[in-house]
Design an enzyme around this catalytic site. Structure first.
Site, short mmCIF file in Angstrom:
data_model
loop_
_atom_site.label_atom_id
_atom_site.label_comp_id
_atom_site.label_asym_id
_atom_site.label_seq_id
_atom_site.Cartn_x
_atom_site.Cartn_y
_atom_site.Cartn_z
N ASP A 106 0.81 -1.22 0.00
CA ASP A 106 0.00 0.00 0.00
C ASP A 106 0.85 1.27 0.00
O ASP A 106 2.02 1.26 0.40
CB ASP A 106 -0.90 0.03 1.25
CG ASP A 106 -2.07 -0.92 1.16
OD1 ASP A 106 -2.10 -1.72 0.20
OD2 ASP A 106 -2.94 -0.86 2.04
N HIS A 251 3.68 -2.47 3.09
CA HIS A 251 3.69 -1.12 2.53
C HIS A 251 5.00 -0.88 1.76
O HIS A 251 6.05 -1.42 2.12
CB HIS A 251 3.56 -0.07 3.63
CG HIS A 251 2.25 -0.12 4.35
ND1 HIS A 251 1.97 -1.06 5.33
CD2 HIS A 251 1.14 0.65 4.24
CE1 HIS A 251 0.74 -0.88 5.78
NE2 HIS A 251 0.21 0.16 5.14
#
Length: 285
Positions: A106, A251
């Site tokens: 992400d 992430h």
């Protein structure tokens, strides 16, 4: 000779000439009826100033001989059907097969960390899902193209990463819509998956993302790598949570993600050695 003697001779000549002309006309009509058909002649050019020798006709390019299909006869373009409005996001993807897992990243793309993640995935011939933020994607379009070229799925993660369940519907629409526009401009197709920042979904979010053609995806295993817990901790969380159909959240942006990059180099080959297949959902048609 008297005048009245000349008149009959003149009339006789005129009648004779009329007969000759009529006979010639009949012969011409008969010839036109029996002559073989010929190709039509080109129309005479319009009157104008005298010209020199006619230039040879220009040679056409090979492409000029290709016939373009008429629009009315081309196959119709079918648009992807809109998904239903969900009441909860998908947490796992068991439909991808036995011993399958999904890796997701992400907040990127970030030129400091995303290239390292892409390289590790490429080294092991693995596909993943990247949920990108519009404000990052618009400045790093080359990384979006690299994701697509490597076969990864690019999803929508809003423009500025707000908490959508506390956001007005008009702003939700702007956050999601602007990001989808950038993705489509760069990749030529809109995203089909959406992830709400912080996992904060509500009815408005589900309705708007469905209207824009996206399905909601959450996660099964959260590495909590955004807290920078240390590379060994990230590795342990992934390996302990490994199971068929699980979706792993990591992430590649939003802070120092060097631990995430390093951890992937370790846990990815271990997952593969244990027989797991790292997959992505197929594109809906």
């Amino acid at each position: 000779m008297k005048r009245d003697q000349m008149v009959p001779g003149r009339r006789t000549l005129l009648r004779l000439a009329a007969c000759v002309g009529a006979a010639a006309a009949v012969r011409m009509l008969t010839a036109e009826d029996t002559v073989a058909p010929q190709a039509p002649r080109a129309a005479a050019p319009a009157a104008g100033p005298a010209a020199g020798p006619r230039a040879p006709a220009p040679r056409l390019r090979a492409s000029a001989y290709r016939l373009e299909p008429m629009t009315a006869y081309t196959p119709p373009r079918y648009h992807t059907a809109l998904p239903p409005v969900r009441v909860r996001p998908f947490l796992s993807m068991p439909q991808l097969g036995h011993r399958s897992m999904v890796l997701t990243f992400d907040d990127g793309p970030d030129p400091r960390y995303t290239p390292g993640i892409l390289k590790t995935l490429r080294d092991h011939d693995v596909r993943a899902m990247f949920f990108v933020c519009g404000e990052m994607a618009t400045d790093n379009r080359d990384l979006l193209r690299e994701m697509q070229d490597d076969g990864h799925v690019v999803g929508n993660h809003t423009w500025t990463h707000p908490q959508l369940n506390k956001t007005a519907p008009a702003l939700i629409r702007s956050e999601i819509g602007r990001t989808s526009e950038v993705i489509e401009q760069v990749l030529g197709e809109p995203p089909q998956w959406f992830r709400a920042p912080y996992g904060a979904w509500n009815r408005n979010v589900f309705e708007i993302e469905a209207e824009m053609g996206m399905e909601p995806l959450a996660w099964t295993v959260d590495t909590l790598d955004w807290t920078t817990p240390g590379t060994p901790t990230i590795i342990r969380r992934v390996l302990d949570g490994a199971a068929p159909g699980v979706v792993v959240l990591s992430h590649d942006a939003g802070g120092d993600r060097s631990q995430s990059v390093t951890a992937l180099r370790s846990y990815l080959p271990q997952l593969l050695s244990e027989g797991y297949e790292l997959k992505v959902p197929p594109r809906r048609r």
